[in-house]
Design a protein around this motif. Structure first.
Motif, PDB file in Angstrom:
ATOM      1  N   GLN A  75       0.829  -1.199   0.000  1.00 10.61           N
ATOM      2  CA  GLN A  75       0.000   0.000   0.000  1.00 10.61           C
ATOM      3  C   GLN A  75       0.873   1.264   0.000  1.00 10.61           C
ATOM      4  O   GLN A  75       0.571   2.252  -0.682  1.00 10.61           O
ATOM      5  CB  GLN A  75      -0.906  -0.016   1.236  1.00 10.61           C
ATOM      6  N   MET A  76       1.956   1.214   0.742  1.00  9.30           N
ATOM      7  CA  MET A  76       2.868   2.354   0.802  1.00  9.30           C
ATOM      8  C   MET A  76       3.433   2.677  -0.575  1.00  9.30           C
ATOM      9  O   MET A  76       3.489   3.838  -0.995  1.00  9.30           O
ATOM     10  CB  MET A  76       4.002   2.031   1.783  1.00  9.30           C
ATOM     11  N   VAL A  77       3.852   1.644  -1.308  1.00  4.98           N
ATOM     12  CA  VAL A  77       4.438   1.862  -2.628  1.00  4.98           C
ATOM     13  C   VAL A  77       3.368   2.207  -3.658  1.00  4.98           C
ATOM     14  O   VAL A  77       3.566   3.084  -4.501  1.00  4.98           O
ATOM     15  CB  VAL A  77       5.253   0.624  -3.063  1.00  4.98           C
ATOM     16  N   ALA A  78       2.226   1.538  -3.588  1.00  5.84           N
ATOM     17  CA  ALA A  78       1.153   1.827  -4.553  1.00  5.84           C
ATOM     18  C   ALA A  78       0.730   3.290  -4.500  1.00  5.84           C
ATOM     19  O   ALA A  78       0.318   3.864  -5.518  1.00  5.84           O
ATOM     20  CB  ALA A  78      -0.048   0.920  -4.281  1.00  5.84           C
ATOM     21  N   ARG A  79       0.834   3.899  -3.333  1.00  6.33           N
ATOM     22  CA  ARG A  79       0.442   5.300  -3.165  1.00  6.33           C
ATOM     23  C   ARG A  79       1.612   6.263  -3.355  1.00  6.33           C
ATOM     24  O   ARG A  79       1.458   7.474  -3.183  1.00  6.33           O
ATOM     25  CB  ARG A  79      -0.152   5.508  -1.762  1.00  6.33           C
ATOM     26  N   GLY A  80       2.791   5.727  -3.676  1.00  6.90           N
ATOM     27  CA  GLY A  80       3.989   6.538  -3.733  1.00  6.90           C
ATOM     28  C   GLY A  80       4.124   7.361  -4.996  1.00  6.90           C
ATOM     29  O   GLY A  80       3.350   7.226  -5.957  1.00  6.90           O
ATOM     30  N   ALA A  81       5.140   8.196  -4.999  1.00  4.12           N
ATOM     31  CA  ALA A  81       5.433   9.043  -6.158  1.00  4.12           C
ATOM     32  C   ALA A  81       5.887   8.192  -7.334  1.00  4.12           C
ATOM     33  O   ALA A  81       6.430   7.096  -7.161  1.00  4.12           O
ATOM     34  CB  ALA A  81       6.513  10.056  -5.787  1.00  4.12           C
ATOM     35  N   THR A  82       5.667   8.700  -8.532  1.00  3.83           N
ATOM     36  CA  THR A  82       5.988   7.947  -9.748  1.00  3.83           C
ATOM     37  C   THR A  82       7.269   8.437 -10.411  1.00  3.83           C
ATOM     38  O   THR A  82       7.466   8.269 -11.615  1.00  3.83           O
ATOM     39  CB  THR A  82       4.823   8.042 -10.743  1.00  3.83           C
ATOM     40  N   ASP A  83       8.160   9.018  -9.611  1.00  2.00           N
ATOM     41  CA  ASP A  83       9.409   9.573 -10.148  1.00  2.00           C
ATOM     42  C   ASP A  83      10.604   8.662  -9.931  1.00  2.00           C
ATOM     43  O   ASP A  83      11.755   9.071 -10.113  1.00  2.00           O
ATOM     44  CB  ASP A  83       9.681  10.938  -9.516  1.00  2.00           C
ATOM     45  N   GLY A  84      10.359   7.412  -9.517  1.00  2.00           N
ATOM     46  CA  GLY A  84      11.445   6.472  -9.274  1.00  2.00           C
ATOM     47  C   GLY A  84      12.017   6.547  -7.885  1.00  2.00           C
ATOM     48  O   GLY A  84      13.015   5.882  -7.590  1.00  2.00           O
ATOM     49  N   SER A  85      11.397   7.319  -6.996  1.00  2.00           N
ATOM     50  CA  SER A  85      11.937   7.500  -5.648  1.00  2.00           C
ATOM     51  C   SER A  85      11.479   6.436  -4.662  1.00  2.00           C
ATOM     52  O   SER A  85      11.945   6.409  -3.528  1.00  2.00           O
ATOM     53  CB  SER A  85      11.562   8.887  -5.112  1.00  2.00           C
ATOM     54  N   ILE A  86      10.557   5.547  -5.059  1.00  2.00           N
ATOM     55  CA  ILE A  86      10.106   4.479  -4.169  1.00  2.00           C
ATOM     56  C   ILE A  86       9.864   3.204  -4.968  1.00  2.00           C
ATOM     57  O   ILE A  86       9.311   3.243  -6.075  1.00  2.00           O
ATOM     58  CB  ILE A  86       8.835   4.893  -3.390  1.00  2.00           C
ATOM     59  N   LEU A  87      10.339   2.095  -4.416  1.00  2.00           N
ATOM     60  CA  LEU A  87      10.225   0.796  -5.070  1.00  2.00           C
ATOM     61  C   LEU A  87       9.788  -0.239  -4.041  1.00  2.00           C
ATOM     62  O   LEU A  87      10.073  -0.107  -2.853  1.00  2.00           O
ATOM     63  CB  LEU A  87      11.568   0.357  -5.661  1.00  2.00           C
ATOM     64  N   VAL A 109      -2.962  -5.849  -7.582  1.00  2.00           N
ATOM     65  CA  VAL A 109      -1.578  -5.888  -8.053  1.00  2.00           C
ATOM     66  C   VAL A 109      -1.483  -5.722  -9.565  1.00  2.00           C
ATOM     67  O   VAL A 109      -0.444  -5.295 -10.083  1.00  2.00           O
ATOM     68  CB  VAL A 109      -0.882  -7.201  -7.633  1.00  2.00           C
ATOM     69  N   ARG A 110      -2.564  -6.024 -10.278  1.00  2.00           N
ATOM     70  CA  ARG A 110      -2.536  -5.898 -11.735  1.00  2.00           C
ATOM     71  C   ARG A 110      -2.517  -4.446 -12.186  1.00  2.00           C
ATOM     72  O   ARG A 110      -2.063  -4.143 -13.292  1.00  2.00           O
ATOM     73  CB  ARG A 110      -3.760  -6.606 -12.339  1.00  2.00           C
ATOM     74  N   THR A 111      -3.033  -3.562 -11.349  1.00  2.00           N
ATOM     75  CA  THR A 111      -3.139  -2.160 -11.748  1.00  2.00           C
ATOM     76  C   THR A 111      -2.397  -1.203 -10.814  1.00  2.00           C
ATOM     77  O   THR A 111      -2.197  -0.043 -11.161  1.00  2.00           O
ATOM     78  CB  THR A 111      -4.616  -1.729 -11.791  1.00  2.00           C
ATOM     79  N   ALA A 112      -1.982  -1.670  -9.644  1.00  2.00           N
ATOM     80  CA  ALA A 112      -1.369  -0.782  -8.653  1.00  2.00           C
ATOM     81  C   ALA A 112       0.120  -0.553  -8.894  1.00  2.00           C
ATOM     82  O   ALA A 112       0.684   0.425  -8.390  1.00  2.00           O
ATOM     83  CB  ALA A 112      -1.568  -1.346  -7.248  1.00  2.00           C
ATOM     84  N   PHE A 113       0.749  -1.454  -9.659  1.00  2.00           N
ATOM     85  CA  PHE A 113       2.206  -1.392  -9.794  1.00  2.00           C
ATOM     86  C   PHE A 113       2.653  -1.420 -11.251  1.00  2.00           C
ATOM     87  O   PHE A 113       1.985  -1.986 -12.117  1.00  2.00           O
ATOM     88  CB  PHE A 113       2.852  -2.571  -9.063  1.00  2.00           C
ATOM     89  N   ALA A 114       3.816  -0.822 -11.470  1.00  2.00           N
ATOM     90  CA  ALA A 114       4.500  -0.912 -12.762  1.00  2.00           C
ATOM     91  C   ALA A 114       5.640  -1.906 -12.605  1.00  2.00           C
ATOM     92  O   ALA A 114       6.512  -1.712 -11.741  1.00  2.00           O
ATOM     93  CB  ALA A 114       5.044   0.450 -13.167  1.00  2.00           C
ATOM     94  N   ALA A 257       2.221   2.322 -10.052  1.00  2.00           N
ATOM     95  CA  ALA A 257       1.639   2.439 -11.383  1.00  2.00           C
ATOM     96  C   ALA A 257       1.760   3.889 -11.849  1.00  2.00           C
ATOM     97  O   ALA A 257       1.575   4.824 -11.057  1.00  2.00           O
ATOM     98  CB  ALA A 257       0.172   2.024 -11.360  1.00  2.00           C
ATOM     99  N   GLY A 258       2.070   4.040 -13.113  1.00  2.00           N
ATOM    100  CA  GLY A 258       2.250   5.374 -13.657  1.00  2.00           C
ATOM    101  C   GLY A 258       3.695   5.820 -13.713  1.00  2.00           C
ATOM    102  O   GLY A 258       4.004   6.866 -14.296  1.00  2.00           O
ATOM    103  N   THR A 259       4.594   5.027 -13.118  1.00  2.00           N
ATOM    104  CA  THR A 259       6.017   5.334 -13.245  1.00  2.00           C
ATOM    105  C   THR A 259       6.410   5.213 -14.711  1.00  2.00           C
ATOM    106  O   THR A 259       6.119   4.199 -15.345  1.00  2.00           O
ATOM    107  CB  THR A 259       6.856   4.372 -12.390  1.00  2.00           C
TER     108      THR A 259
END
Length: 322
Positions: A75-87, A109-114, A257-259
């Motif tokens: 949940q922490m990562v799914a809500r994170g910034a999409t600039d590469g600062s969280i994995l 998981v199919r839509t929350a992550f890249a 997602a969106g990264t």
């Protein structure tokens, strides 16, 4: 039969073609790990952190967020910034088993992550406390457990983990009365096994081998259809007469997602350089892990395929969160 032990090469090939491209990233990159310190994912993550940070021009900060099924970390990562600062550096079970067991996960998981890349494939095994369990192979363990008339106590690194799934597959293969004792990560499960709280555990070789070499644990059989290339002397559970304890253990990295694809591709290439570097590759092999990087698109297909495969296994074997 589960797919054989194959190493992905797309990420490695791509890494060689990077050339002089810009490798810079955020000054600080948070690598969130959904397990306690001391387990397989944490160990590999910490080995990678410094060289991967150097590759990306920043600092990798390892952030352990242990919780059932990795929900807090996910949940922490799914809500994170999409600039590469969280994995999210997770086990395959977090991304493919837990979603099949828990329909109430707060993210899909199919839509929350890249997808970024798979990192390694791990050798995995059933190991027991060498002092309190006399068995030296799986058949002896089955006979010993039945003769003493008490449940075989096996630890896992959490409900819904891949170790939990292996335990249930082992229960079905042997017909044994097994007491599942879940812990919050492989580190605590190892401690419980060494302390005699449980008889044994399923886990990756990475956390078992140091204790095997010290005489505290004994490996009885490998998970999966093939022996592991780093330990060809250890037979599989299947070849000892109990087929079906299957499913590859791998770890991988995803971003919110969106990264942008440019970022996920660059990160995948950096990971491939790090885990295949002569400075790290032999260390991974020494504890039963093999570099197995992939390009983001290939890793995305693996996630899709493993979600479907584990879904069938869970339904057919009636594995639950209980």
């Amino acid at each position: 039969m589960r797919r054989a032990f194959l190493l992905g090469t797309a990420g490695i090939v791509a890494a060689r073609s990077l050339g002089a491209q810009d490798r810079r990233g955020p000054a600080q990159i948070r690598m969130v790990i959904p397990f306690a310190a001391g387990g397989p994912i944490d160990t590999i993550g910490r080995l990678m952190a410094e060289p991967l940070g150097a590759e990306l021009g920043g600092t990798i900060v390892v952030d352990n967020r242990p919780s059932a099924n990795g929900v807090v970390a996910g949940q922490m990562v799914a809500r994170g910034a999409t600039d590469g600062s969280i994995l999210l550096f997770a086990a395959g079970s977090n991304l493919t088993i837990a979603p099949n067991l828990d329909p109430n996960l707060p993210y899909d998981v199919r839509t929350a992550f890249a997808p970024v890349t798979r990192v390694v494939l791990n050798g995995s095994a059933l190991a027991v406390n060498a002092r309190q369990v006399p068995a030296t192979d799986v058949k002896q363990l089955v006979a010993w457990s039945r003769a003493r008339g008490a449940p075989l106590r096996l630890a896992s690194n959490g409900v819904g983990s891949i170790a939990h799934a292996w335990l249930e597959l082992f229960r079905r293969a042997t017909g044994l009365d097994i007491l599942h004792v879940p812990y919050r990560g492989a580190g605590p499960a190892i401690t419980a096994t060494l302390g005699g709280e449980v008889d044994g555990m399923f886990s990756d070789l990475l956390v078992q081998l140091p204790h095997v070499e010290g005489g505290q644990m004994r490996i009885l059989g490998l998970v999966g259809p093939n022996r592991h290339p780093s330990r060809p002397d250890i037979p599989t559970i299947a070849e000892q007469g109990y087929p079906g304890v299957d499913g590859l253990s791998w770890s991988g990295i995803v971003a919110p997602a969106g990264t942008p694809e440019e970022i996920t591709t660059r990160y995948a290439q950096a990971v491939a350089r790090v885990v295949n570097d002569p400075a790290l590759g032999p260390r991974l092999a020494s504890f039963g892990a093999a570099p197995a990087t992939m390009a983001p698109a290939e890793f995305g297909r693996l996630l899709h395929d493993d979600l479907a495969w584990w879904g069938r296994v869970i339904r057919e074997n009636r594995i639950t969160m209980e």
